[in-house]
Design an enzyme around this catalytic site. Structure first.
Site, PDB file in Angstrom:
ATOM      1  N   ASP A 106     -93.476   3.230  17.888  1.00 36.16           N
ATOM      2  CA  ASP A 106     -92.908   2.178  18.732  1.00 36.16           C
ATOM      3  C   ASP A 106     -91.967   2.841  19.728  1.00 36.16           C
ATOM      4  O   ASP A 106     -90.842   3.221  19.376  1.00 36.16           O
ATOM      5  CB  ASP A 106     -92.138   1.163  17.884  1.00 36.16           C
ATOM      6  CG  ASP A 106     -93.047   0.221  17.105  1.00 36.16           C
ATOM      7  OD1 ASP A 106     -94.222   0.576  16.875  1.00 36.16           O
ATOM      8  OD2 ASP A 106     -92.573  -0.858  16.714  1.00 36.16           O
ATOM      9  N   LYS A 168     -94.369  -4.642  23.098  1.00 36.27           N
ATOM     10  CA  LYS A 168     -93.380  -5.181  22.165  1.00 36.27           C
ATOM     11  C   LYS A 168     -92.192  -5.704  22.955  1.00 36.27           C
ATOM     12  O   LYS A 168     -91.779  -5.100  23.950  1.00 36.27           O
ATOM     13  CB  LYS A 168     -92.969  -4.065  21.197  1.00 36.27           C
ATOM     14  CG  LYS A 168     -91.860  -4.403  20.212  1.00 36.27           C
ATOM     15  CD  LYS A 168     -91.617  -3.204  19.295  1.00 36.27           C
ATOM     16  CE  LYS A 168     -90.379  -3.376  18.434  1.00 36.27           C
ATOM     17  NZ  LYS A 168     -90.161  -2.200  17.550  1.00 36.27           N
ATOM     18  N   LYS A 198     -96.209  -7.446  19.947  1.00 36.55           N
ATOM     19  CA  LYS A 198     -95.253  -7.490  18.844  1.00 36.55           C
ATOM     20  C   LYS A 198     -93.971  -8.172  19.308  1.00 36.55           C
ATOM     21  O   LYS A 198     -93.375  -7.776  20.315  1.00 36.55           O
ATOM     22  CB  LYS A 198     -94.948  -6.076  18.337  1.00 36.55           C
ATOM     23  CG  LYS A 198     -93.933  -6.028  17.184  1.00 36.55           C
ATOM     24  CD  LYS A 198     -93.798  -4.600  16.663  1.00 36.55           C
ATOM     25  CE  LYS A 198     -92.673  -4.461  15.640  1.00 36.55           C
ATOM     26  NZ  LYS A 198     -92.562  -3.086  15.115  1.00 36.55           N
TER      27      LYS A 198
END
Length: 249
Positions: A106, A168, A198
Site C-alpha cells: 500500500d 485507496k 480500498k
C-alpha cells in the site's frame, strides 16, 4: 449494477461471503507500535479470517511468520504516510518489503506532484514501486481529502496506467479526515468494476463499512476489525444479509 443485493465490484459469489472479514485489512500503523502489539494484531487477524494484516515495513517479516500457513495476506505500507520521499527510496522500500514477505503493498502517491498537476511524475513514481514489487499487488493511497474531484479521477487513471491493482482513499493520518463515500463513489466510476478500491481512514463500524462497499469499495482498511466483526453477531451473517440489515438490499 449488482449481483443480487451486493455490487458487481465485489465479484461473483460475494453475496454468500461469511460477513465482512474476507474484505478487511486489519491494520496497525502507529509509529510507537511494539512487537507484542504486532504479534497480537497478526494472531487476531489470522483468527478472524481477514483479507490481510497491514503494518509498517519494519514488521513485515514478523507478520509473515505469524501468518504462515493461513490465507491472510501480509500487507505492507510504502512511502507512508506522506508520500514525499524520492522515488528510488520508495522503490527500495517496496523491494525490501517483498523480500521480507509482503503479499501486497500500500503505497502513498507523490501528493505534492499530484497537487501541482505533474501527473507524469506521479505515474512514474507508482510505476517504480510496481516494478520493484515484481508482481506483488500495489494499492495506491490518494489521500482523497486533499484532492479536488478532477484530481481524484486523474490520480485513479495514472494508477491504472502505472500497473497498480487498487486505489485507496487515505492513510488515516491526515488531520482533515479519511474515507468519504463521495470519494469512493468517484474512484469506482473512474476505474470501473474490475479494479480494486480500498476505503481506509475512519472506518470503524459495520454500518460505515457497508456504506463504503455500497459506494464502490471492495476492500476496507480498519484498525477496528475485531470490534466490527463482533457487531455482526453469531452465527456470522452473509454479506447479502449485512447489506439488507444496513439498508442496501
Amino acid at each position: 449494477m449488482t449481483h443480487g443485493v451486493v455490487p458487481a465490484w465485489l465479484g461473483n459469489g460475494a453475496a454468500s461471503l461469511a460477513g465482512l472479514a474476507p474484505l478487511l485489512d486489519h491494520t496497525l500503523l502507529a509509529p510507537d507500535a511494539t512487537a507484542a502489539q504486532v504479534h497480537h494484531l497478526a494472531d487476531e487477524g489470522r483468527a478472524l479470517g481477514v483479507a490481510g494484516v497491514c503494518v509498517d515495513g519494519a514488521w513485515a517479516q514478523l507478520v509473515r511468520e505469524r501468518l504462515e500457513g493461513s490465507s491472510v495476506r501480509t500487507v505492507v505500507v510504502v512511502g507512508f504516510p506522506h508520500g514525499a520521499m524520492a522515488t528510488a527510496a520508495k522503490a527500495f522500500e517496496a523491494w525490501q518489503a517483498v523480500h521480507d514477505g509482503a503479499d501486497e503493498l500500500d503505497m502513498v502517491m507523490s501528493l505534492g506532484r499530484a497537487k501541482a498537476g505533474e501527473w507524469d511524475a506521479v505515474r512514474d513514481d507508482i510505476a517504480a514501486v510496481v516494478e520493484a514489487g515484481a508482481g506483488t499487488p500495489v494499492k495506491v493511497i490518494l489521500e482523497t481529502i486533499l484532492l479536488e474531484p478532477l484530481e481524484i479521477v486523474e490520480a485513479c487513471l495514472v494508477a491504472v496506467e502505472a500497473g497498480a491493482e487498487f486505489v485507496k482513499t487515505s492513510t488515516g493520518f491526515y488531520p482533515a479526515g479519511g474515507a468519504r463515500e463521495a470519494a469512493v463513489r468517484l474512484m469506482r466510476r473512474a476505474v470501473g468494476d474490475d479494479f480494486g478500491v480500498k476505503a481506509s481512514g475512519g472506518v470503524r463500524s459495520t454500518d460505515t463499512a457497508i456504506r463504503m462497499l455500497a459506494a464502490g469499495a471492495n476492500r476496507i482498511g480498519t484498525s477496528s476489525a475485531a470490534a466490527m466483526l463482533a457487531e455482526q453477531g453469531v452465527p456470522v451473517p452473509t454479506l447479502a444479509t449485512l447489506f439488507a440489515r444496513h439498508g442496501h438490499a
